[in-house]
Design an enzyme around this catalytic site. Structure first.
Site, mmCIF file in Angstrom:
data_model
loop_
_atom_site.group_PDB
_atom_site.id
_atom_site.type_symbol
_atom_site.label_atom_id
_atom_site.label_comp_id
_atom_site.label_asym_id
_atom_site.label_seq_id
_atom_site.Cartn_x
_atom_site.Cartn_y
_atom_site.Cartn_z
ATOM 1 N N SER A 175 0.784 -1.125 -0.098
ATOM 2 C CA SER A 175 -0.108 0.051 -0.042
ATOM 3 C C SER A 175 0.757 1.251 -0.110
ATOM 4 O O SER A 175 0.464 2.469 -0.362
ATOM 5 C CB SER A 175 -0.874 -0.124 1.261
ATOM 6 O OG SER A 175 -0.027 -0.045 2.342
ATOM 7 N N GLU A 176 2.083 1.104 0.204
ATOM 8 C CA GLU A 176 2.999 2.293 0.288
ATOM 9 C C GLU A 176 3.773 2.531 -1.163
ATOM 10 O O GLU A 176 4.624 3.347 -1.169
ATOM 11 C CB GLU A 176 4.274 1.962 1.349
ATOM 12 C CG GLU A 176 3.685 1.803 2.734
ATOM 13 C CD GLU A 176 3.106 3.036 3.585
ATOM 14 O OE1 GLU A 176 2.952 3.948 2.786
ATOM 15 O OE2 GLU A 176 3.318 2.943 4.871
ATOM 16 N N HIS B 202 11.798 0.852 3.818
ATOM 17 C CA HIS B 202 10.794 1.364 4.887
ATOM 18 C C HIS B 202 10.604 0.204 6.219
ATOM 19 O O HIS B 202 10.202 -0.837 5.717
ATOM 20 C CB HIS B 202 9.571 1.710 4.228
ATOM 21 C CG HIS B 202 8.612 2.296 5.099
ATOM 22 N ND1 HIS B 202 8.586 3.062 6.340
ATOM 23 C CD2 HIS B 202 7.088 1.885 5.342
ATOM 24 C CE1 HIS B 202 7.388 3.015 7.143
ATOM 25 N NE2 HIS B 202 6.801 2.375 6.577
ATOM 26 N N HIS C 138 10.234 -0.465 10.457
ATOM 27 C CA HIS C 138 9.494 -0.297 11.859
ATOM 28 C C HIS C 138 10.412 -0.246 12.990
ATOM 29 O O HIS C 138 10.045 -0.952 13.804
ATOM 30 C CB HIS C 138 7.997 -0.587 12.054
ATOM 31 C CG HIS C 138 7.235 -0.345 10.899
ATOM 32 N ND1 HIS C 138 6.143 -1.360 10.508
ATOM 33 C CD2 HIS C 138 6.977 0.546 9.867
ATOM 34 C CE1 HIS C 138 5.468 -0.826 9.382
ATOM 35 N NE2 HIS C 138 6.034 -0.025 9.169
#
Length: 222
Positions: free
Chosen positions: A76-77, A96, A98
């Protein structure tokens, strides 16, 4: 499939597994991509890094974002990844994740400043913090892209870390260095003191031939 694409897909799988081993994400979280010509290969939505195979990295058109290779839905990114490539022609990979310490540090509202030679050589400058934006949309892409235009990474409040590079290895090393540097700050403050480089010290390190050589090698051997 040409040899360059095959190589990139193998590297995506390898880097993805390293991200999982380093505990930079949990489950299917996070996403990485690499640009090959007018195609961007990105991890499929809902797939964890440790389980991902070459078939789980989907090819999308750089200009439209439409899937042109693979039968799964891209992360979705995807818009954020595409924006990073659009604002920087030198960027060929986006990571990306976390990371725990990076997420915690972002709440301090302070950019990550440089305090080691490795940070100067690899990050090139401080890493800014931006406010939380709902993930997955073009607004998030615009916020991240606005920072990446002039920096090699960005900390996003309540979300995570985005780094870019001329190849996947460089982007990953930047992620690892940012997370480890923040751990160093945490420990230093427990001891009571923390010191950052001055502008003059940064310029002195940046001009060293050995650092220029290291950067050159990383870009060439990514």
């Amino acid at each position: 499939m040409n040899s360059e694409i095959e190589k990139v897909k193998r590297e995506l799988v390898k880097i993805g597994k390293r991200i999982a081993q380093e505990n930079l994400i949990v489950g299917p979280g996070g996403n990485i991509s690499a640009k090959v010509g007018n195609r961007v290969y990105i991890k499929a939505s809902g797939i964890s890094f440790e389980d991902a195979t070459e078939d789980d990295y989907i090819g999308v058109d750089f200009n439209s974002g439409e899937v042109i290779e693979g039968d799964k839905k891209p992360s979705s990114e995807i818009w954020m990844h595409l924006e990073c490539y659009k604002v920087r022609e030198d960027v060929k990979a986006v990571v990306h994740t976390h990371p725990i310490y990076s997420i915690a540090y972002a709440f301090q509202d302070e950019p990550l400043k440089l305090f080691t030679p490795d940070m100067v050589a690899l990050l090139g400058g401080e890493i800014p913090v931006v406010e939380y934006v709902v993930p997955g949309g073009k607004e998030f892409a615009g916020v991240v892209g606005g920072v990446i235009k002039n920096h090699n990474g960005v900390l996003v409040k309540n979300h995570g870390l985005v780094t870019v590079g001329s190849n996947l290895k460089e982007a990953l090393y930047r992620t690892l260095l940012i997370e480890n540097s923040i751990k160093t700050i945490f420990v230093a403050k427990l001891f009571g003191k923390m010191g950052f480089f001055t502008k003059e010290q940064i310029e002195e390190i940046d001009s060293l031939e050995v650092e220029k050589y290291r950067r050159k090698l990383l870009k060439e051997k990514g």
